[in-house]
Design a protein around this motif. Structure first.
Motif, PDB file in Angstrom:
ATOM      1  N   GLY A  29       0.904  -1.494  -0.030  1.00 17.00           N
ATOM      2  CA  GLY A  29       0.128  -0.361  -0.249  1.00 17.00           C
ATOM      3  C   GLY A  29       0.679   1.092   0.052  1.00 17.00           C
ATOM      4  O   GLY A  29      -0.082   2.415  -0.856  1.00 17.00           O
ATOM      5  N   ILE A  30       1.971   0.991   1.232  1.00 11.61           N
ATOM      6  CA  ILE A  30       2.755   2.312   0.558  1.00 11.61           C
ATOM      7  C   ILE A  30       3.307   2.753  -0.468  1.00 11.61           C
ATOM      8  O   ILE A  30       3.225   3.653  -1.017  1.00 11.61           O
ATOM      9  N   TYR A  31       3.274   1.467  -1.033  1.00  9.10           N
ATOM     10  CA  TYR A  31       4.354   1.900  -2.980  1.00  9.10           C
ATOM     11  C   TYR A  31       3.398   2.542  -3.481  1.00  9.10           C
ATOM     12  O   TYR A  31       3.421   3.392  -4.292  1.00  9.10           O
ATOM     13  N   TYR A  32       2.148   1.574  -3.589  1.00  5.41           N
ATOM     14  CA  TYR A  32       1.198   2.769  -4.304  1.00  5.41           C
ATOM     15  C   TYR A  32       0.245   3.340  -4.560  1.00  5.41           C
ATOM     16  O   TYR A  32      -0.045   4.585  -5.144  1.00  5.41           O
ATOM     17  N   SER A  33       0.734   4.479  -3.349  1.00  5.84           N
ATOM     18  CA  SER A  33       0.681   5.616  -2.866  1.00  5.84           C
ATOM     19  C   SER A  33       1.224   6.240  -3.455  1.00  5.84           C
ATOM     20  O   SER A  33       0.751   7.874  -3.323  1.00  5.84           O
ATOM     21  N   PHE A  34       2.238   5.933  -3.666  1.00  8.95           N
ATOM     22  CA  PHE A  34       3.185   6.741  -4.362  1.00  8.95           C
ATOM     23  C   PHE A  34       3.144   6.822  -6.237  1.00  8.95           C
ATOM     24  O   PHE A  34       3.497   7.172  -6.732  1.00  8.95           O
ATOM     25  N   THR A  35       2.004   6.275  -6.649  1.00  4.33           N
ATOM     26  CA  THR A  35       1.973   5.585  -8.071  1.00  4.33           C
ATOM     27  C   THR A  35       0.732   6.714  -8.139  1.00  4.33           C
ATOM     28  O   THR A  35      -0.262   7.274  -7.456  1.00  4.33           O
ATOM     29  N   ASP A  36      -0.004   6.320  -9.885  1.00  5.99           N
ATOM     30  CA  ASP A  36      -1.100   7.314 -10.437  1.00  5.99           C
ATOM     31  C   ASP A  36      -2.091   6.056 -10.438  1.00  5.99           C
ATOM     32  O   ASP A  36      -2.624   6.707 -11.630  1.00  5.99           O
ATOM     33  N   TRP A  37      -1.823   5.103 -10.295  1.00  6.60           N
ATOM     34  CA  TRP A  37      -2.614   4.110  -9.806  1.00  6.60           C
ATOM     35  C   TRP A  37      -4.372   4.298 -10.472  1.00  6.60           C
ATOM     36  O   TRP A  37      -5.055   5.028  -9.450  1.00  6.60           O
ATOM     37  N   ASN A  38      -4.605   4.046 -11.904  1.00  5.67           N
ATOM     38  CA  ASN A  38      -5.819   4.287 -12.380  1.00  5.67           C
ATOM     39  C   ASN A  38      -6.906   3.291 -13.105  1.00  5.67           C
ATOM     40  O   ASN A  38      -6.138   2.773 -13.447  1.00  5.67           O
ATOM     41  N   ILE A  39      -7.763   3.583 -12.661  1.00  8.73           N
ATOM     42  CA  ILE A  39      -8.440   2.634 -13.897  1.00  8.73           C
ATOM     43  C   ILE A  39      -8.934   3.248 -15.305  1.00  8.73           C
ATOM     44  O   ILE A  39      -8.357   2.279 -15.650  1.00  8.73           O
ATOM     45  N   ASN A  40      -8.832   3.943 -15.206  1.00 14.74           N
ATOM     46  CA  ASN A  40      -8.449   4.121 -16.459  1.00 14.74           C
ATOM     47  C   ASN A  40      -6.599   4.717 -17.385  1.00 14.74           C
ATOM     48  O   ASN A  40      -6.750   5.354 -18.548  1.00 14.74           O
ATOM     49  N   ALA A  41      -5.682   4.206 -16.408  1.00  9.19           N
ATOM     50  CA  ALA A  41      -4.685   4.488 -16.775  1.00  9.19           C
ATOM     51  C   ALA A  41      -4.137   3.171 -17.480  1.00  9.19           C
ATOM     52  O   ALA A  41      -4.605   2.193 -16.806  1.00  9.19           O
ATOM     53  N   ASP A  42      -3.795   3.015 -18.412  1.00  9.41           N
ATOM     54  CA  ASP A  42      -3.511   2.238 -19.316  1.00  9.41           C
ATOM     55  C   ASP A  42      -1.838   1.199 -18.727  1.00  9.41           C
ATOM     56  O   ASP A  42      -1.653  -0.003 -18.381  1.00  9.41           O
ATOM     57  N   ALA A  43      -1.166   1.809 -17.894  1.00  9.06           N
ATOM     58  CA  ALA A  43       0.315   1.560 -17.123  1.00  9.06           C
ATOM     59  C   ALA A  43       0.426   2.627 -15.429  1.00  9.06           C
ATOM     60  O   ALA A  43      -0.195   3.670 -15.605  1.00  9.06           O
ATOM     61  N   ILE A  44       1.593   1.953 -14.852  1.00  4.77           N
ATOM     62  CA  ILE A  44       0.923   2.364 -12.860  1.00  4.77           C
ATOM     63  C   ILE A  44       2.209   3.118 -13.299  1.00  4.77           C
ATOM     64  O   ILE A  44       3.297   2.535 -13.475  1.00  4.77           O
ATOM     65  N   LYS A  45       2.580   4.833 -12.780  1.00  4.80           N
ATOM     66  CA  LYS A  45       3.836   5.076 -12.913  1.00  4.80           C
ATOM     67  C   LYS A  45       3.786   5.757 -11.444  1.00  4.80           C
ATOM     68  O   LYS A  45       2.631   6.328 -10.578  1.00  4.80           O
ATOM     69  N   PHE A  46       4.900   5.512 -11.417  1.00  7.16           N
ATOM     70  CA  PHE A  46       5.827   6.307  -9.717  1.00  7.16           C
ATOM     71  C   PHE A  46       5.074   7.777 -10.283  1.00  7.16           C
ATOM     72  O   PHE A  46       6.323   8.034 -11.013  1.00  7.16           O
ATOM     73  N   ILE A  47       5.162   7.930  -9.259  1.00  2.00           N
ATOM     74  CA  ILE A  47       4.873  10.231  -9.002  1.00  2.00           C
ATOM     75  C   ILE A  47       5.246  10.600  -7.971  1.00  2.00           C
ATOM     76  O   ILE A  47       4.951  11.487  -7.561  1.00  2.00           O
ATOM     77  N   GLY A  48       5.871   9.876  -7.400  1.00  2.00           N
ATOM     78  CA  GLY A  48       6.583  10.651  -5.837  1.00  2.00           C
ATOM     79  C   GLY A  48       4.945  11.207  -5.002  1.00  2.00           C
ATOM     80  O   GLY A  48       4.740  10.350  -4.288  1.00  2.00           O
ATOM     81  N   LEU A  49       5.374  12.147  -4.871  1.00  2.00           N
ATOM     82  CA  LEU A  49       4.476  12.627  -3.579  1.00  2.00           C
ATOM     83  C   LEU A  49       3.285  13.479  -4.096  1.00  2.00           C
ATOM     84  O   LEU A  49       2.317  14.314  -2.809  1.00  2.00           O
ATOM     85  N   GLU A  50       3.157  13.405  -5.250  1.00  2.32           N
ATOM     86  CA  GLU A  50       1.685  13.709  -5.931  1.00  2.32           C
ATOM     87  C   GLU A  50       0.475  13.702  -5.159  1.00  2.32           C
ATOM     88  O   GLU A  50       0.159  14.564  -5.237  1.00  2.32           O
ATOM     89  N   ASN A  51       0.572  12.619  -5.074  1.00  2.00           N
ATOM     90  CA  ASN A  51      -0.887  12.487  -4.357  1.00  2.00           C
ATOM     91  C   ASN A  51      -0.733  13.069  -3.129  1.00  2.00           C
ATOM     92  O   ASN A  51      -1.576  13.325  -2.386  1.00  2.00           O
ATOM     93  N   TYR A  52       0.520  12.920  -2.184  1.00  2.00           N
ATOM     94  CA  TYR A  52       0.607  13.394  -0.993  1.00  2.00           C
ATOM     95  C   TYR A  52      -0.160  14.835  -1.017  1.00  2.00           C
ATOM     96  O   TYR A  52      -0.099  16.011  -0.405  1.00  2.00           O
ATOM     97  N   LYS A  53       0.801  15.573  -1.523  1.00  2.00           N
ATOM     98  CA  LYS A  53       0.243  17.157  -2.409  1.00  2.00           C
ATOM     99  C   LYS A  53      -1.031  17.257  -2.530  1.00  2.00           C
ATOM    100  O   LYS A  53      -1.370  18.257  -1.602  1.00  2.00           O
TER     101      LYS A  53
END
Length: 289
Positions: A29-53
């Protein structure tokens, strides 16, 4: 005489279950919280602290945070007050005390979803028992739309949850009262101590372990409240009863998995930051019998 110790390998099954079902999902869960995991996205990308911001700039999350703290503080305080009062009453020699113990504990074993649907009927603005009761007493100023009025919605949910969980606290306090030697309270009575003095100087200090269990479980459980809020108000009206888990549920439903996981991690940190100091403070006041 030295107590014999159990072999260390007796704990291995519990450790394996804990690692498999608690530690591993948390790390994932900690790892996925730093990704843009979205059902509409083709791939999961690491986006750092963007979700927390993003979540720290979300006013709806701020409202959920405030509501969760209010809910947790009110439920923890009142659940323990009601549970302790019931335990002290039902620890006395009453004729129907076993029946009353069962009646007060029964709501705790009913699923929160079922209780939520029952209380939706009870709070119905026209046909609910609560408003009909106040109407019969001529107290029309108390007839309210309890679940849809922003002034009363959160209060109504809190009262419902206290009714559900107070019986659990009662049972824990009753167990604690059973372990207090009767010699101590009888000696205090012989010395002229009244009921309040015996409770303050004998019973209350020796109930410290029960307080630790009850306060900690009530606080953690109420910070993770979901079902009863979802059934009674779905977080409304507006966002006046929105709590962390109803917000997380709505975010997951919209397909923003990475963002929702970040909110979940925030709740995990919040529970840890509140729970550990409370546990340490409560343990300090425990005394050996």
């Amino acid at each position: 005489m030295e107590r014999s110790k159990y072999p260390l390998y007796f704990s291995f099954p519990a450790v394996i279950v804990f690692l498999l079902f608690f530690i591993t999902p948390t790390i994932i869960g900690i790892y996925y919280s730093f990704t843009d995991w979205n059902i509409n996205a083709d791939a999961i990308k690491f986006i750092g602290l963007e979700n927390y911001k993003e979540l720290f700039n979300e006013p709806r999350l701020k409202q959920a945070f405030i509501n969760t703290l209010i809910f947790a503080a009110a439920v923890t305080l009142l659940q323990n007050a009601v549970g302790l009062a019931l335990a002290l009453l039902l620890n006395e020699k009453l004729k129907l005390r076993n029946l009353l113990r069962m009646i007060f504990f029964m709501p705790y074993v009913i699923a929160p979803l079922v209780i939520g649907y029952i209380f939706r009927a009870i709070y119905h603005p026209e046909h609910g028992i609560v408003n009909q009761f106040f109407g019969l007493l001529g107290m029309d100023f108390m007839v309210q739309d309890w679940l849809n009025d922003p002034r009363f919605a959160l209060f109504t949910v809190i009262m419902t949850d206290i009714w559900r969980v107070a019986g659990f606290s009662m049972v824990v306090y009753l167990a604690g009262l059973q372990f207090i030697p009767k010699d101590l309270t009888e000696s205090a009575s012989i010395d002229g101590a009244n009921y309040w003095t015996r409770f303050k100087h004998v019973v209350f200090p020796l109930l410290a372990p029960a307080f630790t269990v009850n306060v900690l479980l009530a606080m953690i459980g109420s910070m993770k409240v979901f079902e009863i809020v979802m059934v009674l108000t779905e977080g409304g009206p507006g966002y006046t009863t929105e709590v962390f888990y109803t917000y997380i549920r709505n975010t997951f439903s919209s397909g923003e998995m990475g963002y929702a996981t970040a909110i979940n991690m925030l709740l995990f940190v919040l529970v840890t930051l509140v729970g550990i100091p409370v546990l340490l403070a409560m343990k300090k006041r425990e005394v050996e019998m």
